[in-house]
Write a protein that holds these residues in place. Sequence first.
Motif, PDB file in Angstrom:
ATOM      1  N   SER A  45       0.452  -6.406   8.059  1.00  0.00           N
ATOM      2  CA  SER A  45       0.233  -6.054   6.758  1.00  0.00           C
ATOM      3  C   SER A  45       0.206  -4.421   6.725  1.00  0.00           C
ATOM      4  O   SER A  45       0.293  -3.995   7.652  1.00  0.00           O
ATOM      5  CB  SER A  45      -1.193  -6.203   6.232  1.00  0.00           C
ATOM      6  N   ILE A  46       0.534  -3.930   5.323  1.00  0.00           N
ATOM      7  CA  ILE A  46       0.762  -2.570   5.277  1.00  0.00           C
ATOM      8  C   ILE A  46      -0.327  -2.010   3.999  1.00  0.00           C
ATOM      9  O   ILE A  46       0.038  -2.812   3.099  1.00  0.00           O
ATOM     10  CB  ILE A  46       2.090  -1.830   5.113  1.00  0.00           C
ATOM     11  N   VAL A  47      -1.162  -1.098   4.127  1.00  0.00           N
ATOM     12  CA  VAL A  47      -1.901  -0.830   3.224  1.00  0.00           C
ATOM     13  C   VAL A  47      -1.457   0.710   2.860  1.00  0.00           C
ATOM     14  O   VAL A  47      -1.501   1.382   3.510  1.00  0.00           O
ATOM     15  CB  VAL A  47      -3.521  -0.849   3.326  1.00  0.00           C
ATOM     16  N   ILE A  48      -1.306   0.989   1.735  1.00  0.00           N
ATOM     17  CA  ILE A  48      -0.997   2.275   0.924  1.00  0.00           C
ATOM     18  C   ILE A  48      -2.180   2.716   0.013  1.00  0.00           C
ATOM     19  O   ILE A  48      -2.325   1.866  -1.085  1.00  0.00           O
ATOM     20  CB  ILE A  48       0.193   2.347   0.069  1.00  0.00           C
ATOM     21  N   ALA A  49      -3.015   3.531   0.318  1.00  0.00           N
ATOM     22  CA  ALA A  49      -4.238   3.881  -0.368  1.00  0.00           C
ATOM     23  C   ALA A  49      -4.058   5.327  -0.713  1.00  0.00           C
ATOM     24  O   ALA A  49      -3.514   6.232  -0.131  1.00  0.00           O
ATOM     25  CB  ALA A  49      -5.297   3.752   0.326  1.00  0.00           C
ATOM     26  N   GLY A  50      -4.458   5.764  -2.043  1.00  0.00           N
ATOM     27  CA  GLY A  50      -4.299   7.033  -2.257  1.00  0.00           C
ATOM     28  C   GLY A  50      -5.854   7.653  -2.754  1.00  0.00           C
ATOM     29  O   GLY A  50      -6.638   6.895  -3.462  1.00  0.00           O
ATOM     30  N   SER A  51      -5.884   8.843  -2.901  1.00  0.00           N
ATOM     31  CA  SER A  51      -7.340   9.417  -3.419  1.00  0.00           C
ATOM     32  C   SER A  51      -7.322   9.479  -4.717  1.00  0.00           C
ATOM     33  O   SER A  51      -8.208   9.472  -5.363  1.00  0.00           O
ATOM     34  CB  SER A  51      -7.177  10.725  -2.868  1.00  0.00           C
ATOM     35  N   ASP A  52      -6.145   9.307  -5.491  1.00  0.00           N
ATOM     36  CA  ASP A  52      -5.972   9.260  -6.925  1.00  0.00           C
ATOM     37  C   ASP A  52      -4.609   8.480  -7.244  1.00  0.00           C
ATOM     38  O   ASP A  52      -4.014   8.158  -6.301  1.00  0.00           O
ATOM     39  CB  ASP A  52      -6.148  10.578  -7.422  1.00  0.00           C
ATOM     40  N   ARG A  53      -4.421   8.418  -8.351  1.00  0.00           N
ATOM     41  CA  ARG A  53      -3.143   7.782  -8.853  1.00  0.00           C
ATOM     42  C   ARG A  53      -2.112   8.384  -8.332  1.00  0.00           C
ATOM     43  O   ARG A  53      -0.912   7.565  -7.810  1.00  0.00           O
ATOM     44  CB  ARG A  53      -2.946   7.549 -10.515  1.00  0.00           C
ATOM     45  N   ARG A  54      -1.946   9.587  -8.318  1.00  0.00           N
ATOM     46  CA  ARG A  54      -0.558  10.183  -7.779  1.00  0.00           C
ATOM     47  C   ARG A  54      -0.709  10.185  -6.310  1.00  0.00           C
ATOM     48  O   ARG A  54       0.555  10.170  -5.661  1.00  0.00           O
ATOM     49  CB  ARG A  54      -0.407  11.828  -8.282  1.00  0.00           C
ATOM     50  N   GLY A  55      -1.719  10.375  -5.626  1.00  0.00           N
ATOM     51  CA  GLY A  55      -1.718  10.186  -3.985  1.00  0.00           C
ATOM     52  C   GLY A  55      -1.141   8.901  -3.792  1.00  0.00           C
ATOM     53  O   GLY A  55      -0.263   8.619  -2.775  1.00  0.00           O
ATOM     54  N   THR A  56      -1.659   7.870  -4.613  1.00  0.00           N
ATOM     55  CA  THR A  56      -1.052   6.275  -4.261  1.00  0.00           C
ATOM     56  C   THR A  56       0.412   6.430  -4.511  1.00  0.00           C
ATOM     57  O   THR A  56       1.266   5.972  -3.443  1.00  0.00           O
ATOM     58  CB  THR A  56      -1.877   5.506  -5.179  1.00  0.00           C
ATOM     59  N   ALA A  57       0.878   7.050  -5.410  1.00  0.00           N
ATOM     60  CA  ALA A  57       2.194   7.052  -5.875  1.00  0.00           C
ATOM     61  C   ALA A  57       3.268   7.699  -4.714  1.00  0.00           C
ATOM     62  O   ALA A  57       4.221   7.285  -4.185  1.00  0.00           O
ATOM     63  CB  ALA A  57       2.531   7.592  -6.907  1.00  0.00           C
ATOM     64  N   TYR A  58       2.784   8.621  -4.265  1.00  0.00           N
ATOM     65  CA  TYR A  58       3.289   9.540  -2.992  1.00  0.00           C
ATOM     66  C   TYR A  58       3.192   8.771  -1.991  1.00  0.00           C
ATOM     67  O   TYR A  58       4.240   8.890  -1.120  1.00  0.00           O
ATOM     68  CB  TYR A  58       2.592  10.856  -2.838  1.00  0.00           C
ATOM     69  N   GLY A  59       2.257   7.934  -1.519  1.00  0.00           N
ATOM     70  CA  GLY A  59       2.430   7.051  -0.389  1.00  0.00           C
ATOM     71  C   GLY A  59       3.334   5.857  -0.562  1.00  0.00           C
ATOM     72  O   GLY A  59       4.031   5.671   0.249  1.00  0.00           O
ATOM     73  N   VAL A  60       3.515   5.503  -1.675  1.00  0.00           N
ATOM     74  CA  VAL A  60       4.524   4.360  -2.073  1.00  0.00           C
ATOM     75  C   VAL A  60       5.835   4.909  -1.773  1.00  0.00           C
ATOM     76  O   VAL A  60       6.763   4.343  -1.264  1.00  0.00           O
ATOM     77  CB  VAL A  60       4.315   3.905  -3.502  1.00  0.00           C
ATOM     78  N   PHE A  61       6.255   6.283  -2.383  1.00  0.00           N
ATOM     79  CA  PHE A  61       7.389   6.781  -2.246  1.00  0.00           C
ATOM     80  C   PHE A  61       7.727   7.269  -1.104  1.00  0.00           C
ATOM     81  O   PHE A  61       9.059   7.340  -0.534  1.00  0.00           O
ATOM     82  CB  PHE A  61       7.728   7.697  -3.240  1.00  0.00           C
ATOM     83  N   GLU A  62       6.679   7.624  -0.054  1.00  0.00           N
ATOM     84  CA  GLU A  62       7.252   8.003   1.377  1.00  0.00           C
ATOM     85  C   GLU A  62       7.747   6.654   2.014  1.00  0.00           C
ATOM     86  O   GLU A  62       8.423   6.719   2.766  1.00  0.00           O
ATOM     87  CB  GLU A  62       5.553   8.451   1.964  1.00  0.00           C
ATOM     88  N   LEU A  63       7.125   5.470   1.703  1.00  0.00           N
ATOM     89  CA  LEU A  63       7.729   4.434   2.262  1.00  0.00           C
ATOM     90  C   LEU A  63       9.017   4.047   1.787  1.00  0.00           C
ATOM     91  O   LEU A  63       9.907   3.969   2.665  1.00  0.00           O
ATOM     92  CB  LEU A  63       6.875   3.061   1.758  1.00  0.00           C
ATOM     93  N   SER A  64       9.114   4.119   0.516  1.00  0.00           N
ATOM     94  CA  SER A  64      10.550   4.060   0.030  1.00  0.00           C
ATOM     95  C   SER A  64      11.646   5.041   0.800  1.00  0.00           C
ATOM     96  O   SER A  64      12.640   4.697   1.010  1.00  0.00           O
ATOM     97  CB  SER A  64      10.577   4.400  -1.584  1.00  0.00           C
ATOM     98  N   LYS A  65      11.054   6.313   0.650  1.00  0.00           N
ATOM     99  CA  LYS A  65      12.182   7.249   1.562  1.00  0.00           C
ATOM    100  C   LYS A  65      12.392   6.847   3.082  1.00  0.00           C
ATOM    101  O   LYS A  65      13.668   7.020   3.357  1.00  0.00           O
ATOM    102  CB  LYS A  65      11.487   8.618   1.529  1.00  0.00           C
ATOM    103  N   GLN A  66      11.493   6.329   3.654  1.00  0.00           N
ATOM    104  CA  GLN A  66      11.742   5.753   4.847  1.00  0.00           C
ATOM    105  C   GLN A  66      12.544   4.236   5.011  1.00  0.00           C
ATOM    106  O   GLN A  66      13.160   4.483   5.924  1.00  0.00           O
ATOM    107  CB  GLN A  66      10.359   5.520   5.645  1.00  0.00           C
TER     108      GLN A  66
END
Length: 840
Positions: free
Chosen positions: A118-139
């Motif tokens: 499993s991989i969990v992407i959690a954010g402190s707020d809505r944009r933080g969550t999105a930045y985590g998602v797009f970090e995965l996309s970039k990788q």
Amino acid sequence: MQRIIFLVMASLSALCSYAQSIVTDKASQDAFSLRNAVICVDPADDELVRQSAICLQKDIEMVTGVKLPISAGTWSQPVIIIGSIEKSSLIKVLKKQLNLSALKNKWEAYLIKSSSHSIVIAGSDRRGTAYGVFELSKQLGVSPWYWWADVPVKKKADVFIRKNVTVSDAPKVKYRGIFINDEAPALSNWSKEKFGSFNHHFYEKVFELILRLKGNYIWPAMWGNAFYDDDSLNIKMADKYGIVIGTSHHEPLMRAHDEWRRYGSGKWNYDSNEVRLKTFWQQGIERAWNEKIVTIGMRGDGDEPMSRETATALLERIVADQRKIITDVTGKPANATPQLWALYKEVQDYYDKGMRVPDDVTLLLCDDNWGNIRKLPGLNDKPRTGGYGIYYHFDYVGGPRNYKWLNTNPLPRIWEQMHLAWEYNARQIWVVNVGDIKPMEFPISFFLDYAWDPEKIGANDLQAYSEQWAAKQFGAAYAKDVAHLLNQYAKFNSRRKPELLDASTYSLGTGEWQRVVQDYNNLLKKAEDIRRALPMEYQDAYFQLVLHPVKACANLNELYYNVALNKDAYAHKWIVANTYADKVKVCYVKDSLITLEYHRLNSGKWNHMMSQTHIGYTYWQQPERQKMPAVYYVSTDSVVAKNRDEQKVLTKSTIPAGTKGNVFYEEAQRGVSIAADHYTKAINTNNIHWQILPDHGRTGSAITVFPVTAATQNPGGNTPHLEYDIYTYSAGDFNINTYHSPTLNFHNTEEGLQYAISVDDGMPQIISINKEDKTSINGIWNKWVAENIIIKSSRHAISKPGKHTVKYWMVNSGAVLQKLVLDFGNTEQCYLGPTETIYK
């Protein structure tokens, strides 16, 4: 669902390692495949979080060809869980196992944790969550520029997630964004053709790009456009993508400037039209229910200065009335709504003369529209609740000349100026005027990456950053060469903006023009070689990001070089003038063909985007149409035969055999020419050291002192200074010309930034770099920014030829030295200064 959450919890409890890289292309027992994964997101979470999950689904499909399901209910491993700690029930269930301390009380922070399946992407707020998602996309290999620059996504049969990895991050600058400005004719015509207007379809593409670049803020297009008024769905799209909306420095209370033309009544004058202006502004706040930063204050109509009679008291009353409107409309104290006051052009003068705004308002400090910051907070200034920000430019319409066509912004200069901003605590808002977005892809990426974490990218990291960026767009094989091309063409363009180029820019007689053209043609050859080697799928992106600007600018320099040759040959009645005239015509036609080649890319996807005029300027404003420079033909009956050029033997000082280290010689017509970073000796102190800024400047690298907040020094003895050993054949009086980057007097002191200079054991002469400039709008400032250099001269004397030592002393931090030239009276003048006379 409960079973899978239990398994995820068990796996996460075993996590112990940390790594930045979470994706691998290779199957192993230490990684699991995403091919059969399920994306899980709570439907009650914020819309941006759910949209991020959709974007990730599309990204994985672009990479693998497999469209993963998105689920809110029961699923089987492997699983990608996405959620904010504010609203996601899934994240709340996993709270204890995730160790969310990295997110606690953080702005826009994210946490990525992987376990066995499993991989969990959690954010402190809505944009933080999105930045985590797009970090995965970039990788995963999806460039933020996959749509905006057609960067291909490398296809893979499968991708794997490393097990037991933790990645977390959060931004250092709170608001990080772009200003779409000066958007006609290129972006305006393109958006009209592709989307119909600057509507929500257009902005959806922009907002996704900003998020992928880890930005969060925008000043929307405003040349005849109005974000809220043009399309009622624009505001909803901004909220969907979590983008903070602002308005430019002269558009108060969320009203676009063009809306006053559409709906305003009477003059844009608060003294005579207060009631109508209040109503106009109130309507702006009433409709702007989204997340925003409200611009307050007032400039003249059309981004012009207020009248000379404008009193500080009136401006303070305007701000007070605007804040009352904010309070009345929102039902909350004014300080509950983020606001900024932009100290742009003459508005800074109001501040310097004592005008103040409430402490919660961010003071948005500005550059001079040419990338040189005008004002920074003092280190001892009282902290503001609203803090300080920076409004910066990659593009500008105004004097001494528009520059809108191509990128002219080298990373080393951007870094140096924004490093000043960071160190002087301007950290609340960073926004940059990017013109049409394209072709500023590279500097936009850097500006937002640097804003995310200024402490992560140092002066010596810019080459590595460039190579990494190139690798993400085109692969690792050519990353170093592509990075070189990106950096060099921006450096060459920054010497003088393409719009300012003409036949007289560089010296013909010294061979300077020929060297400039040769350098650009060498760059073009390298760019063409890489183009031929790159796979077909990279061709469109490569042309947009690399080949087009190199090709277009090499041709433009070739054009003006041949104009210069034509004028010289015509003056001598040499028949070769006609050949040069023909070459100018060829280059002029070629310019339009290069533009056409861009517009035909990807079936015309980018039609209009390079339609900005750039040849034929006669004053600061752009010409409506391009016009070829005048050329002249010599009639056959008036030809004068050209004599063969004689090879001159130039006098040159002798340096003893076996001399080591950096030493410099005098040569006739060049004097002694020294690249500042090639010092013989650097004298540092415990608290101050000399720092080379690699590739900064017009010709090489530059040097400055660190920290940039260091206190003023009294030059002499062992205070910080640089020593340059030289050998001369001349004696007597001479000038030392120092070439500094056009840094401004950002603390508004009487003497500006100063340095000192001496020879041998002489008394250091203290010289101001920039005290003459009082407004950064006119006067000597025009010359500084047009030439991208400040040259200062001091007079010295030596009693005999031979070895001497030039000493450059620190007085104020912030001064950036590029070059020194010793002129004994016979140094030929040229734009970039003589080439270096270093002994090798």
